[in-house]
Design an enzyme around this catalytic site. Structure first.
Site, PDB file in Angstrom:
ATOM      1  N   ASP A 358      59.010  26.070  29.272  1.00  0.00           N
ATOM      2  CA  ASP A 358      59.515  27.424  29.465  1.00  0.00           C
ATOM      3  C   ASP A 358      58.734  28.119  30.577  1.00  0.00           C
ATOM      4  O   ASP A 358      57.499  28.035  30.627  1.00  0.00           O
ATOM      5  CB  ASP A 358      59.370  28.200  28.150  1.00  0.00           C
ATOM      6  CG  ASP A 358      59.791  29.647  28.260  1.00  0.00           C
ATOM      7  OD1 ASP A 358      60.983  29.894  28.486  1.00  0.00           O
ATOM      8  OD2 ASP A 358      58.917  30.519  28.118  1.00  0.00           O
ATOM      9  N   GLU A 394      61.570  24.661  33.486  1.00  0.00           N
ATOM     10  CA  GLU A 394      62.358  25.850  33.785  1.00  0.00           C
ATOM     11  C   GLU A 394      61.661  26.463  35.003  1.00  0.00           C
ATOM     12  O   GLU A 394      60.615  27.098  34.857  1.00  0.00           O
ATOM     13  CB  GLU A 394      62.378  26.832  32.616  1.00  0.00           C
ATOM     14  CG  GLU A 394      63.237  28.053  32.914  1.00  0.00           C
ATOM     15  CD  GLU A 394      63.161  29.115  31.817  1.00  0.00           C
ATOM     16  OE1 GLU A 394      64.182  29.783  31.575  1.00  0.00           O
ATOM     17  OE2 GLU A 394      62.086  29.279  31.214  1.00  0.00           O
TER      18      GLU A 394
END
Length: 713
Positions: A358, A394
């Site tokens: 993330d 990401e």
């Protein structure tokens, strides 16, 4: 819980070892080790079944690790720490021994947080956090539990599927099964529910090869959500990087929190037995302790300057590249070790197959810039364990310069946000995207070819947990996040969605038909593009979140997969697409296209056509009105091999796409050895059957896609 304190006079403490960190049971006793560079004193706190606390000073310190070995301490023992030192926020120091803190290396927890039990190191209610909280016997943070790591894996082996053969299914460990009628009620929303034979069969029949689970690390429910009667459903608020989230455990619901670890391992073992890999969405960029006013649960009270990026000239405050209040300090060797130890633990002890990081740009930051050669990537690449699993970034964060799609190093795949935006805009009907579409359909060579990576480095997706579902993307022009109680101010405003003529549910048959076709267009494009496709769980059967594009706090029917309303025709279409992708290696090449003839023949490895059968010209590529094209993929002479080294051959394939509202007549090319073109996919008609002679024509209805094959002789 009200804790009664016992003195430690009768507790035997041996020096123990500084490594490994955490609580390690050796069959006779337990070694405890905690890193704190700035602490003055550390007490190990042992709790019995009635909540009585025994404080044990750890007097040994090696390289800033406080450690001790306690003979006779067995698995199941609950523990925490009281860490002594100055409480001086202006210096970045937030020690307060009045709080029991969670071990960052705890492998199992005894419960979830309780804010009313006390989790703040300062006196809440003042103008600032300068006054340390006075002593209290309350404890709101969960305790660590000494773990017996024994588990019968029964010869479990990872599937080790090559990335170019991978189809990823992003799902929520709870939401996937909460409403599934065939999963036993007591298992719904749990790791055991995901491993139920009904779910395993469903995932196998769908054809996906890997399930990417949204965060399963133990997380916190933020106070501002609790005050609204909401929770942190997505879980991007990590409390501990080793312990699995108890809320998703059937064992925890039965009163056995330690059983959550065994349950998670059992889920992985079952998924592997079904041929499915397990990828974890991990959040190593921040923690749940928030900003300077946030709770003190673990890292902040153990060694704040070690674990967090503090503002240099005002260390009371935290750098915030994540939008959550703090940023982990990956410039510090101990924080890097924590991350690497966590990653290795989940691979070696929990048997997971990869990670999606993330806000990964945060991990690459040196000072303010994003540094591709940061220590984090260097350590990852030299690690013999982590470098061999699937690594997905990401590639953005909320800080300046944080959008880094295409800039991560070799061995990394990336969520391709450019693919998402381009395909949404194309099928919405925006013109002038032909050139960009060409790159996206062929693996985004403009982003990945020049740095040693392959087309599979592009994780292609149309939708993900963050944003509209596929059904909502063709049903809503605007977000409808009122249930989040933020006056519909949260969530993205630029969704590039199109409601096809009405906002939300409608009885208009024409609009519903167009929405069905648009969903098929997106799914077909995704699964017929080069690169690695990622499917948002539920999109395969038309799941809706009622127009909410930021359902992070909706642990309810808004977010749970609505199996009762499943579009079975769309599900069958998706299964067929995945099967076609698997059967045709030309759709998941390991190398980028060259555009050159194959072995001196007149057939190129790729060719582009207009709907009239003529080759695309530079003018066509740049024309603002171009809304259609055809892509030819050569199947003969792929120059690729399977895992056993055998040469791969395929049929020639022709993909036709038109985002125009008008019907178009497409000409099928004449190629040597290609007599007839057989229809494989038609997004306007699931039941369509068609065979066209080479040089013939086919009608492509407005806003639709067709895939043809020419069988090799």
């Amino acid at each position: 819980m009200q804790g009664l304190r016992n003195e430690a006079a009768a507790v035997t403490v041996q020096p123990g070892d500084s490594y490994p960190l955490g609580a390690t049971w050796d069959g006779q006793g337990t070694n405890f080790a905690l890193y704190s560079e700035n602490a003055a004193r550390v007490e190990l706190c042992l709790f019995d079944g009635d909540g009585r606390e025994t404080r044990v000073p750890l007097r040994e310190q090696t390289a800033f690790v406080w450690h001790g070995y306690l003979p006779g301490v067995q698995p199941g023992q609950r523990y925490g720490y009281r860490v002594h030192g100055p409480y001086e926020p202006d210096r970045g120091l937030r020690f307060n021994p009045n709080l029991v803190l969670l071990d960052p290396y705890a492998k199992a927890l005894d419960g979830v947080e309780n804010f009313e039990g006390g989790v703040f190191a300062y006196e809440v209610g003042g103008e600032h956090e300068d006054h340390a909280m006075l002593e209290t016997e309350q404890r709101g943070v969960p305790l660590g539990v000494v773990l017996d790591r024994a588990f019968d894996w029964e010869g479990d082996r990872p599937p080790n599927r090559p990335l170019h053969e991978t189809v990823i299914y992003e799902a929520h460990a709870k939401g996937l099964t909460m409403l599934h009628p065939e999963v036993p009620e007591e298992l719904r929303g749990t790791y055991a529910g995901l491993a139920h034979p009904v779910m395993l069969a469903y995932l196998q029949e769908l054809g996906i090869t890997a399930i990417e689970l949204m965060p399963v690390h133990a997380h916190l429910d933020d106070p501002f959500l609790i005050d609204k009667g909401l929770t942190n459903y997505w879980g991007y608020s990590t409390l501990n990087f080793f312990a699995p989230e108890l809320r998703y455990s059937a064992a925890f619901k039965r009163g056995d929190p330690v059983g959550a670890v065994r349950e998670f391992k059992g889920m992985v073992k079952a998924l592997h037995a079904a041929g499915l890999e397990v990828i974890l969405d991990v959040v190593y960029n921040h923690t749940s302790e928030g900003n300077h006013l946030g709770p003190t649960l673990s890292f902040k009270g153990i060694d704040n300057p070690t674990y967090y990026r503090l503002v240099v000239d005002n260390p009371r405050f935290y750098f915030d590249y994540t939008g959550t209040g703090n940023t982990l300090n990956v410039r510090h060797a101990q924080t890097l070790q924590l991350i690497m130890d966590s990653l290795r633990y989940w691979v070696q002890e929990m048997h997971v197959d990869g990670f999606r990081f993330d806000l990964a740009s945060t991990l690459a930051r040196g000072l303010h810039e994003v540094d591709q050669l940061s220590g984090f990537f260097t350590i990852i690449h030299q690690d013999p364990v982590i470098s061999q699993v699937k690594l997905i970034a990401e590639p953005w964060d909320v800080g300046e310069g944080g959008y880094q799609v295409g800039n991560f190093p070799v061995k990394w795949a990336e969520w391709n946000g450019v693919y998402r935006d381009s395909l949404r805009a194309f099928w919405k009907g925006e013109g002038g995207l032909a050139s960009d579409l060409g790159y996206r359909l062929t693996g985004s060579s403009d982003l990945y070819q020049g740095d040693g990576r392959k087309p599979s480095a592009s994780i292609n997706f149309i939708t993900a947990h963050d944003g509209f579902t596929l059904r909502d993307m063709v049903s809503y022009n605007d977000k409808h996040n009122e249930a989040n109680l933020e006056n519909n101010q949260d969530g993205h405003n630029d969704n590039r969605s199109w409601n096809c003529g009405a906002e939300g549910p409608t009885d208009d048959a024409g609009i519903n038909g167009l929405r069905a076709r648009q969903q098929r267009n997106f799914l077909a494009t995704l699964l017929l593009s080069q690169g690695t496709p990622m499917l948002l769980g539920g999109d395969e059967f038309g799941n809706s979140q009622q127009g909410n594009n930021n359902a992070y706090c909706q642990d309810n029917a808004i977010s749970w997969y609505d199996w009762a309303q499943a579009d079975t025709a769309l599900l069958a279409f998706t299964r067929r697409l995945i099967r076609i992708r698997r059967e045709h290696p030309a759709l998941h090449r390991q190398r980028f296209f060259s555009g050159r003839p194959i072995r001196g023949s007149e057939i190129h490895d790729i060719a582009w056509y207009r709907h009239d059968g003529e080759r695309m010209t530079d003018e066509d590529w740049q024309n603002a009105h171009t809304q259609s094209l055809a892509m030819f993929l050569a199947g003969h002479g792929l120059k690729e091999t399977d895992r056993l080294g055998r040469p791969l051959q395929d049929d020639h394939l022709l993909l036709m796409l038109s985002a125009s509202h008008e019907d178009l007549e497409f000409s099928l090319p004449e190629l040597s050895g290609c007599k007839d073109w057989e229809l494989l996919v038609d997004t306007s008609d699931d039941a369509a059957r068609e065979t066209c002679a080479a040089g013939g024509k086919t009608l492509l209805p407005g806003r639709s896609l067709k895939l043809f094959r020419c069988a090799r002789e």
